[in-house]
Write a protein that holds these residues in place. Sequence first.
Motif, PDB file in Angstrom:
ATOM      1  N   ARG A 149       0.835  -1.214   0.000  1.00  0.00           N
ATOM      2  CA  ARG A 149       0.000   0.000   0.000  1.00  0.00           C
ATOM      3  C   ARG A 149       0.863   1.255   0.000  1.00  0.00           C
ATOM      4  N   GLN A 150       1.926   1.217   0.781  1.00  0.00           N
ATOM      5  CA  GLN A 150       2.793   2.390   0.844  1.00  0.00           C
ATOM      6  C   GLN A 150       3.440   2.664  -0.526  1.00  0.00           C
ATOM      7  N   GLU A 151       3.900   1.607  -1.171  1.00  0.00           N
ATOM      8  CA  GLU A 151       4.525   1.765  -2.489  1.00  0.00           C
ATOM      9  C   GLU A 151       3.541   2.350  -3.494  1.00  0.00           C
ATOM     10  N   MET A 156       1.218   7.044  -6.634  1.00  0.00           N
ATOM     11  CA  MET A 156       0.111   7.974  -6.878  1.00  0.00           C
ATOM     12  C   MET A 156       0.515   9.411  -6.543  1.00  0.00           C
ATOM     13  N   ALA A 157       1.208   9.586  -5.430  1.00  0.00           N
ATOM     14  CA  ALA A 157       1.612  10.930  -5.033  1.00  0.00           C
ATOM     15  C   ALA A 157       2.581  11.529  -6.045  1.00  0.00           C
ATOM     16  N   GLN A 158       3.522  10.717  -6.515  1.00  0.00           N
ATOM     17  CA  GLN A 158       4.468  11.198  -7.522  1.00  0.00           C
ATOM     18  C   GLN A 158       3.739  11.591  -8.805  1.00  0.00           C
ATOM     19  N   ILE A 177       0.439   7.935   4.186  1.00  0.00           N
ATOM     20  CA  ILE A 177       1.613   7.093   4.432  1.00  0.00           C
ATOM     21  C   ILE A 177       2.087   7.260   5.869  1.00  0.00           C
ATOM     22  N   LEU A 178       2.093   8.500   6.354  1.00  0.00           N
ATOM     23  CA  LEU A 178       2.541   8.752   7.721  1.00  0.00           C
ATOM     24  C   LEU A 178       1.567   8.194   8.753  1.00  0.00           C
ATOM     25  N   GLU A 183       7.275   7.618  10.785  1.00  0.00           N
ATOM     26  CA  GLU A 183       8.679   7.992  10.626  1.00  0.00           C
ATOM     27  C   GLU A 183       9.200   7.673   9.229  1.00  0.00           C
ATOM     28  N   ASN A 184       8.313   7.575   8.256  1.00  0.00           N
ATOM     29  CA  ASN A 184       8.741   7.270   6.891  1.00  0.00           C
ATOM     30  C   ASN A 184       9.536   8.441   6.333  1.00  0.00           C
TER      31      ASN A 184
END
Length: 360
Positions: A149-151, A156-158, A177-178, A183-184
């Motif tokens: 999910r994070q990837e 999507m954000a990029q 994501i946070l 702490e990403n």
Amino acid sequence: DEENKRLLLEQLGQVLTDKVEEPARAQSIYGVLLESFPSETDYLERLLDLTRQVKAWAECTQILERVVGDVDDPDVRVRVLRELGSMYENEQHATAMAIDAYRRILEDEAHDTNALDALSRLYFAAEQWPDLLEVYRVQLVQVDEQEGRQEKRFQMAQLLEEFLSDPQAAIDLYLEILEDDGENAAALKSLARLFAFEEMWAELADILVTQISIAQDDAVIRDYRLDLAEVRELRLSEVDSALEIYREILEQDEDNERVRHALERLLTDATVSASAAKLLEPVYLRREDWRGLVSCLNILQNTVDEPSERVEYLLRIVEAQDESLDSPGEAFHTLLQAFSVDAGRGDVLDRLKHLAERLS
């Protein structure tokens, strides 16, 4: 009848394939058979095998397009559409046709992983960014593990930031994501960049505080603290807080250039000029920056009420002007100022007479 025709065509196809070795003609025969019996997977397999032999991709896609609408079995229909998409994409380089084939798969199987992967690849190549974003949204829902999910959120954000010019939507995804990983580092870095771009200074300050708390390297921590101090000083009007950070950094790194430039900037702020001057005084002494030192001492002598303290500052200015800057004329005028502050100081008067004799 129909069954005899079918048997005859099967025999003919077999002869053309195995005996006569005319795969192009055999391809046509199995194409006719598949059109008559569109859910017969054996005919489909033979057609595909012969097509690979003769590389008659256009002929095969035409046959499959005529067949696909008549296929009753949904699994076979998806298989036909997948073959169509693959041929259009990889053999005929017909991107639009490949996209259409994979999208038709999603009409039957909305979460078909292979079709979604293919569409994401094709939309990216075709720079169809809104369509690609929608595929990413579907893929995000499908992902079970947090890492996946994070990837996908990063992708999507990029996309939103770089190609769709929607930084606010990108910010929302980085914040998601946070929520899963406070702490990403990559998300924090991206948010810091976007908050600066969007001039969201309070939010940027919060991100910098988090980055400071998780950083391990002393130099990195120092840079983050300087960034935070500059945001508070220049963007949030929290000058006292910024000044405290500058002071703490000077204790660890007495020659830090960024701190020196910041303090020089604060010399023009009447509310903190004296504090900045006190911090800069030893810096200028080490650097032998006598003009800078004189500037700081002048500020400091104007901030004290006790005449004796003012005179001491002024005498230090005289020393810098006379001995280090070789400017006795300036030193003489400063001595006159000291005399006007406390005419009873014999040392000031003696030095004033001595300097007057030198200048005469």
